[in-house]
Enzyme design. Structure first.
Site, PDB file in Angstrom:
ATOM      1  CG  ASP A   1      -2.296   0.515   0.672  1.00  0.00           C
ATOM      2  OD1 ASP A   1      -2.216   2.173   0.034  1.00  0.00           O
ATOM      3  OD2 ASP A   1      -3.133   1.100   1.480  1.00  0.00           O
TER       4      ASP A   1
HETATM    5  C1  NOJ Z   1      -3.664   4.049  -0.476  1.00  0.00           C
HETATM    6  C2  NOJ Z   1      -4.593   3.157   0.189  1.00  0.00           C
HETATM    7  O1  NOJ Z   1      -5.199   2.350   1.156  1.00  0.00           O
HETATM    8  C3  NOJ Z   1      -5.430   2.305  -1.188  1.00  0.00           C
HETATM    9  O2  NOJ Z   1      -6.856   1.641  -1.075  1.00  0.00           O
HETATM   10  C4  NOJ Z   1      -5.052   3.195  -2.020  1.00  0.00           C
HETATM   11  O3  NOJ Z   1      -5.467   2.118  -3.290  1.00  0.00           O
HETATM   12  C5  NOJ Z   1      -3.827   3.130  -2.347  1.00  0.00           C
HETATM   13  N1  NOJ Z   1      -3.712   4.400  -1.446  1.00  0.00           N
HETATM   14  C6  NOJ Z   1      -3.891   4.622  -3.556  1.00  0.00           C
HETATM   15  O4  NOJ Z   1      -4.268   5.159  -3.772  1.00  0.00           O
END
Ligand code: NOJ
Length: 754
Positions: free
Chosen positions: A301
């Site tokens: 993530d």
């Molecule tokens: C953080 C989020 O937790 C995730 O779900 C998302 O896909 C990413 N950022 C990218 O934006």
């Protein structure tokens, strides 16, 4: 020009002929295994020619890039940094950039000007639609209609692919038992069975039948794993969980996504029992690759690799990169730790080159399966034509109205007659566009939305006076608009209040410790209620709310979530009875935050709640929820009868057919969702009081009856024994078929050892 295919948005006569010919030539078409073998050879050949820098480039995902500023007719000097890095093979993927022209330019450089010609993969959060915005996933889950969820994902993929994207960071399949958690809005709710069926449907919708075809996106099941189990419902917080709960509750939707062929997974921000999910070998390698045989890739993530410094798990970025890649995270999102440090780690012998190669292999495999090595340049004209096209809006409206749940309807307040002379439409969300879109509206546009106010006016026409009064803001103290709201209500024959949460009260980083209607809105509701006019509340929200006063005092409540572009028309359809609501809650609505965690598939305990003082209950609140999982009413009524089991005993290889008759006993056509629950009455590990094991949404005309059947096999009856091995123990089971998790017809049967 993009090639059209079965997975594409339009199947023309020509493409039908091509498809037929392709079918006839089936024997000549390579099988998936043969394609994989061809890919494997090409991948090994590429890996053998790659420098370590190029390998680490593949493992790097950079945020940003072009979009708005890019102009294909200028020299685009501002992009030279990005283009140069792509030319040098230093970037494997982008997120947060799209647009047909821009993506074409980048891919052309990657394919034609980089040494090895490896395309980049463009990913983005296409969570509930791209430009045509669908209900938030929690709302869409209230349809209990996986086929519809698949169609919604298909539309999202079509638009996003046309706009240059290859990969969506969806579906989010995290199970959430805590409505304080803002990200409950993004998932399918609390149940692993419903969550699994929706996970596989959404993966199929995004990826289509052939991932290499145009208009498909690689899906990404996230956040692996147990992100929804954050302590206190606070985002990113610690997760301390038994392996049993992890395996029985949180892992099943991921397994379903993997079984449906999902190409990628994203790891979670949280720790799991002391080990960050980003460095968790047990989940990322042991379970995902070892037990499930997943051969796609895992992306971190957003900077979750580096965040392990704050977790207190690693000393620095280099250390973070090492533990992440060794655990099984293949791509580093929005961080450069892999690219900057892993060459040194390999040299020092801290990370074997074979581990780097394996990560590169997985990424190249998905790029090949997704057809990125083929020349799928996007057609900017198609991008314009497809985004928000009428067909997509029509599907969005269908999904939106099927997501609506009727929570209460006394005295036939709903539907409102379209002959009404004067209607008061009150509340801070009645004329809001942004709030209809919901939490992940990053590529949506406010101007595309038809508000409730606009839709109601359109629907009623000039014969009805619509008095709109905002009343108050979503939050705050000002009561300046209260009098106008009360005046409007007093003049009207019917009152609709559109209240709840703005889109920024749920979603990432938007957790609440108090999940009631914001105080100012409750005060407004009470003032308008005091006029004595019957009120229909249209609730917009991204999570369950503790709306006890409303539930007790207001005669009609529609749960409408954040429904997306078509929110207004869908709500108007339901308000005036053009569409009969049939959604069901995918999550329990508590009476108070103090009841959390509260979920239908809990254990019985040794002292189930009863009158007795020494039973498992609160002294100041019933232990039951405000609205149970699976609950939802209709403008008609349904009767469940004639529950029949094909046998009273079932053996290991046998099956049990469960049948019940559902009759529409009211005066309107409507939808009912029949739900099958089971309980293993005595087991070597205590079992939940109910577990969903099947559901069907059906439509019935007034007076019509339909038999619905469910099939139960040993698979649906088993659980993890004391050694965490799947087992089905002989003994008695109870099952229920009914309209929600709290009601239903019931019978018992026995599972036999042989
Ligand atoms: C953080 C989020 O937790 C995730 O779900 C998302 O896909 C990413 N950022 C990218 O934006």
């Amino acid at each position: 020009m993009p090639r059209r295919s079965k997975s594409g948005p339009v199947v023309s006569a020509t493409s039908l002929v091509i498809l037929l010919l392709a079918g006839l030539a089936l024997r000549a078409v390579p099988t998936a295994a043969a394609t994989d073998t061809t890919h494997d050879k090409r991948i090994e050949e590429l890996i053998s020619r790659m420098t370590i820098e190029e390998k680490l480039g593949q493992l790097t995902q950079q945020s940003g890039g072009g979009i708005a500023e890019f102009n294909p007719n200028s020299d685009n000097a501002a992009f030279e940094d990005v283009f140069g890095a792509v030319r040098a093979g230093m970037i494997g993927s982008f997120l947060n950039s799209h647009g047909a022209e821009y993506v074409n330019a980048v891919q052309r450089i990657a394919k034609e000007e980089s040494r090895l010609g490896i395309p980049v993969i463009f990913g983005n959060d296409v969570i509930h639609g791209f430009r045509t915005t669908f209900p938030i996933p929690l709302g869409e889950s209230a349809t209990w209609d996986p086929h519809l969820a698949e169609q919604a994902a298909r539309v999202a993929a079509t638009e996003a692919w046309a706009a240059g994207l290859d990969w969506t960071f969806a579906p989010m399949v995290d199970i959430a038992r805590d409505p304080r958690w803002g990200r409950i809005a993004e998932g399918s709710g609390e149940d692993p069975y419903l969550g699994s069926r929706l996970a596989e449907a959404r993966v199929k919708g995004f990826q289509g039948e052939d991932l290499s075809a145009p208009y498909t996106l690689v899906a990404c099941a996230k956040h692996f794993v147990a992100y929804g189990a954050a302590e206190g419902g606070r985002d990113y917080n610690t997760v301390d969980i038994s392996e049993r709960t992890l395996r029985e509750i949180h892992l099943p939707p991921f397994k379903a996504a993997v079984d449906a062929g999902v190409g990628t997974l994203m790891c979670a921000f949280n720790e799991i029992n002391g080990i960050p999910a980003t460095a968790n070998r047990m989940t990322l390698t042991g379970i995902l690759r070892g037990e499930w045989g997943f051969d796609g890739f895992v992306v971190s993530d957003w900077q979750s690799t580096e965040e392990m410094i704050d977790h207190g798990f690693v000393t620095d970025e280099k250390h973070a990169a090492e533990v992440s890649i060794l655990a099984g995270v293949d791509m580093d999102m929005a961080a450069f730790g892999y690219r900057e440090h892993l060459a040194k780690s390999v040299k020092e012998g801290r990370v074997p080159m074979a581990v780097i190669d394996e990560a590169v292999r997985r990424i190249l495999r998905i790029k090949m399966r997704a057809g990125l090595f083929e020349n799928h340049y996007r057609d900017p004209l198609k991008e314009k034509e497809l985004l928000l096209c009428p067909q997509h809006r029509a599907i969005a409206r269908e999904v939106a109205r099927k997501s609506i749940v009727l929570l209460k309807n006394e005295n036939g307040v709903l539907p409102i007659s379209d002959k009404v002379k004067c209607l008061a439409l009150i509340g801070p969300l009645a004329a809001s566009k942004r709030d209809c879109l919901g939490t992940w509206a990053v590529t949506s546009r406010d101007e595309d939305v038809t508000t409730v106010l606009e839709a109601v006016k359109q629907r009623l026409g000039s014969d009805t006076e619509v008095l709109y009064a905002k009343g108050c803001d979503v939050q705050g103290d000002s009561q300046a608009g209260f009098n106008a709201a009360v005046d409007a209500a007093l003049q009207a024959d019917a009152v609709v209040m559109v209240i709840g949460e703005s889109e920024n009260l749920s979603g990432e980083g938007h957790c609440r410790s108090d999940i009631n209607l914001p105080a100012i809105q409750l005060a407004l509701l009470k003032k308008v209620h005091a006029t004595g006019k019957p009120i229909a509340v249209v609730l917009m929200n991204g999570r369950p709310l503790t709306v006890n006063w409303m539930a007790e005092n207001v005669p009609a409540i529609l749960e409408t979530w954040h429904l997306g572009t078509e929110a207004g028309p869908a709500i108007a359809d339901v308000l005036f009875g053009d569409f009969n609501p049939g959604g069901k809650l995918p999550v329990t609505f508590p009476r108070a935050v103090g009841q959390i965690p509260i979920y239908y598939n809990h254990k019985n305990t040794g002292r189930p709640p009863c009158e007795d003082r020494f039973s498992s209950k609160y002294i100041d609140l019933p232990s039951t929820p405000l609205y149970p999982f699976g609950y939802g009413l209709s403008y008609t009524t349904f009767n469940f009868s004639n529950l029949q089991l094909s046998a009273t005993k079932i053996s290991a290889n046998g099956e049990l057919i469960v049948t019940a008759t559902i009759t529409n006993t009211g005066k309107r056509a409507g939808d009912e969702v029949a739900q099958l629950y089971i309980r293993d009455l005595v087991a070597s590990v205590t079992r939940p009081v109910k577990q969903l094991r099947g559901f069907k949404r059906i439509s019935l005309e007034p007076g019509e009856a339909q038999d619905i059947t469910f099939k139960l096999t040993a698979n649906e009856l088993g659980f993890l024994n004391q050694d965490l091995k799947f087992t089905v123990e002989p003994g008695r089971f109870r099952l229920w078929v009914g309209p929600n998790s709290a009601d239903g017809l019931s019978a018992e049967f026995e599972f036999l050892a042989q």
